[in-house]
Design a protein around this motif. Structure first.
Motif, mmCIF file in Angstrom:
data_model
loop_
_atom_site.group_PDB
_atom_site.id
_atom_site.type_symbol
_atom_site.label_atom_id
_atom_site.label_comp_id
_atom_site.label_asym_id
_atom_site.label_seq_id
_atom_site.Cartn_x
_atom_site.Cartn_y
_atom_site.Cartn_z
ATOM 1 N N GLU A 124 0.822 -1.209 0.000
ATOM 2 C CA GLU A 124 0.000 0.000 0.000
ATOM 3 C C GLU A 124 0.859 1.262 0.000
ATOM 4 O O GLU A 124 0.534 2.252 -0.666
ATOM 5 C CB GLU A 124 -0.924 0.005 1.218
ATOM 6 C CG GLU A 124 -2.016 -1.047 1.180
ATOM 7 C CD GLU A 124 -2.998 -0.860 2.327
ATOM 8 O OE1 GLU A 124 -2.877 0.153 3.049
ATOM 9 O OE2 GLU A 124 -3.877 -1.714 2.488
ATOM 10 N N GLY A 125 1.965 1.218 0.723
ATOM 11 C CA GLY A 125 2.829 2.387 0.799
ATOM 12 C C GLY A 125 3.396 2.770 -0.554
ATOM 13 O O GLY A 125 3.555 3.957 -0.866
ATOM 14 N N ALA A 126 3.684 1.775 -1.403
ATOM 15 C CA ALA A 126 4.237 2.062 -2.729
ATOM 16 C C ALA A 126 3.212 2.764 -3.605
ATOM 17 O O ALA A 126 3.554 3.649 -4.391
ATOM 18 C CB ALA A 126 4.712 0.768 -3.379
ATOM 19 N N ILE A 127 1.937 2.377 -3.476
ATOM 20 C CA ILE A 127 0.890 3.045 -4.253
ATOM 21 C C ILE A 127 0.764 4.498 -3.804
ATOM 22 O O ILE A 127 0.685 5.419 -4.613
ATOM 23 C CB ILE A 127 -0.457 2.308 -4.115
ATOM 24 C CG1 ILE A 127 -0.328 0.877 -4.652
ATOM 25 C CG2 ILE A 127 -1.546 3.050 -4.853
ATOM 26 C CD1 ILE A 127 -1.586 0.046 -4.516
ATOM 27 N N SER A 128 0.763 4.710 -2.496
ATOM 28 C CA SER A 128 0.681 6.082 -1.981
ATOM 29 C C SER A 128 1.900 6.905 -2.381
ATOM 30 O O SER A 128 1.806 8.125 -2.556
ATOM 31 C CB SER A 128 0.546 6.051 -0.459
ATOM 32 O OG SER A 128 -0.653 5.423 -0.060
ATOM 33 N N ALA A 129 3.054 6.242 -2.543
ATOM 34 C CA ALA A 129 4.292 6.954 -2.870
ATOM 35 C C ALA A 129 4.349 7.406 -4.320
ATOM 36 O O ALA A 129 5.233 8.187 -4.699
ATOM 37 C CB ALA A 129 5.496 6.058 -2.571
ATOM 38 N N LEU A 130 3.432 6.955 -5.148
ATOM 39 C CA LEU A 130 3.466 7.346 -6.556
ATOM 40 C C LEU A 130 3.324 8.863 -6.720
ATOM 41 O O LEU A 130 3.875 9.448 -7.658
ATOM 42 C CB LEU A 130 2.358 6.623 -7.334
ATOM 43 C CG LEU A 130 2.537 5.109 -7.465
ATOM 44 C CD1 LEU A 130 1.327 4.495 -8.157
ATOM 45 C CD2 LEU A 130 3.811 4.780 -8.225
ATOM 46 N N LYS A 131 2.574 9.492 -5.817
ATOM 47 C CA LYS A 131 2.411 10.953 -5.901
ATOM 48 C C LYS A 131 3.734 11.685 -5.696
ATOM 49 O O LYS A 131 4.150 12.459 -6.576
ATOM 50 C CB LYS A 131 1.356 11.424 -4.895
ATOM 51 C CG LYS A 131 1.183 12.929 -4.850
ATOM 52 C CD LYS A 131 0.106 13.341 -3.846
ATOM 53 C CE LYS A 131 -0.001 14.856 -3.740
ATOM 54 N NZ LYS A 131 -1.066 15.273 -2.789
#
Length: 480
Positions: free
Chosen positions: A106-113
């Motif tokens: 989940e953290g990687a998806i949030s880090a896309l921004k």
């Protein structure tokens, strides 16, 4: 049948990826699609060709990388951590960061921004369960990510894998679009290839196994292993034991429901022997399978008019498998042979309908159908084809009559184009019905946003042209 020498597994997404990279100011790219359709292979091949280096992380195979995307999600912190955990990385400039199976972090998806804003390197991520992940918890990269959907191989890509040239498949497509009949020997060969494609499906590993060997048995082994992986995904990503059980029951019931008869409406009562179980219990399970890219929901239209999505009956729908090869293998190995051999004792109609629904999805169309039980009429698919409503009837038999299409006008419903898909050549009958072979919809135009007619507004750019015209009376103050 002679199989030509197998080529590399060329995919249409190769060109789409190149367009994304060439677009100025492109964002991170998120590629959705079911498992085993070649996402990782295509991204990896694209990266090796276009970047100094591909930095690949698979969050399922390498869970240790999840800690890189925990807590502090600033770009500086993430790139610093990656510089320690990745081998021999001196700079991220000119690199492609490929985050595979990103739904497992989940953290990687949030880090896309923050990573997109930073712009230090290009980023592509993919996952087989993104449809069941986005929108959960803190996953909010919207506005900083471009999304792209990848599908199993279509019939044209299947032909490329067998050695057909682009120019040859383009000729096939042009015949379809211009309604130019094929020479009969050519049509027989193309029909034979299409039935093999329906049997094998579009999973690249299954297609390659067939292209290399010419044997269906080789592809069947691949298909069964993919079904095993799908069942493992249900156990891994289902939220609770009850959810997992219901998803498994729905998946198991689909071949059985399609085998009842061609065009069967999905019945919750056929999923479980327990009485009283229905939409409340199994609706979420179907949604899970749809979001995972395993099935296609074809929704019933209450009337044939746009916009289709506002004219649907939510309680009536059909369910198709997104990859017909997987459906064929779930029905058993004898079904594939019967389909290729033209054994009409088996329910070919369900398989061909499934293949047409898959072809429409691959071209970017939604799937809808229309029925009128009082007139004993059912239109298998209704789509907006280049701005015109097309009604499509699919028949696996050899009869060319289009009874439901001919009844359509009597029902008070309207369609601009009437298409009959069957074991036939290209022709237009006296009622204006377009007759196409089974593979016809595979060569429909891609579904793109329709451009409005062009307008000349150059006069607004010319400062010497007044914006208003004043009459002589108005100028003299004598009006009114």
């Amino acid at each position: 049948m002679l199989i030509t020498q197998s080529r590399s597994m060329e995919r249409k997404i190769d060109g789409t990826l190149a367009e994304w990279k060439a677009r100025q100011g492109h964002k991170a790219l998120m590629i959705r699609g079911p498992r085993q359709i070649g996402k990782s292979y295509s991204i990896r091949k694209f990266g090796e060709k276009n970047y100094r280096r591909v930095l690949e992380i698979n969050f399922e195979d390498e869970p240790r990388f999840r800690t890189v995307f925990a807590d502090d999600l600033s770009a500086d912190k993430i790139f610093l951590s990656l510089s320690y955990v990745l081998e021999d990385i001196d700079s991220f400039e000119g690199c492609l960061l490929f985050l595979d199976e990103i739904q497992a972090c989940e953290g990687a998806i949030s880090a896309l921004k923050p990573l997109t804003i930073d712009g230090r390197c290009d980023i592509i991520c993919s996952g087989s369960q993104l449809g069941n992940t986005i929108g959960v918890s803190r996953l909010t990269p919207l506005g900083y990510v471009e999304t792209m959907r990848m599908e199993p191989m279509d019939f044209e890509e299947f032909l490329w894998a067998l050695g057909f040239s682009h120019s040859r498949t383009a000729q096939i497509g042009e015949c379809i679009r211009s309604m130019t009949p094929f020479d009969r020997p050519i049509l027989r060969k193309l029909n034979d290839l299409y039935l093999r494609y329906v049997t094998i499906g579009g999973m690249p590993e299954a297609v390659k196994a067939f292209a290399d060997s010419g044997l269906y048995s080789e592809s069947y082994q691949v298909q069964t292993s993919i079904i095993t992986l799908l069942k493992e995904d249900i156990l891994r990503y289902g939220e609770s034991p009850t959810d997992k059980d219901r998803i498994s029951q729905c998946l198991k019931s689909i071949p059985e429901q399609l085998s009842r008869e061609s065009g069967s409406t999905f019945r919750y009562s056929d999923v479980s022997l327990k009485s009283g179980y229905g939409r409340r219990e199994f609706g979420p399970a179907l949604s899970w399978l749809e979001n995972a890219g395993v099935i296609i929901l074809c929704r019933n239209l209450e009337e044939i008019s746009e916009p289709f999505r506002t004219k649907t009956d939510g309680n009536l729908f059909k369910v198709y498998m997104r990859d017909t090869g997987i459906l064929t293998s779930m029905l058993g190995p004898a079904i594939g042979k019967g389909l290729i051999d033209g054994d009409y004792k088996i329910n070919n109609g369900a398989l061909i309908e499934d293949a047409v629904s898959s072809a429409l999805i691959k071209k970017g169309y939604g799937t809808f159908y229309y029925s009128n039980p009082a007139k004993r009429m059912e239109i298998d698919f209704v789509v907006n084809l280049n701005g015109k409503i097309a009604a499509i009837e699919v028949k696996s038999g050899r009869k060319k009559s289009a009874r439901s299409l001919n009844k359509l006008a009597e029902s008070g419903q309207h369609a601009d184009i009437l298409i009959k898909v069957s074991d036939s050549n290209l022709s237009i009958d006296e009622n204006g019905v377009y007759h196409m072979p089974f593979f016809g919809p595979s060569f429909f135009d891609e579904c793109h946003p329709l451009e409005p007619s062009k307008s000349d507004y150059s006069d607004l750019l010319d400062d010497s042209i007044p914006l208003t015209k004043v009459s002589r009376k108005e100028a003299d103050g004598t009006s009114g």
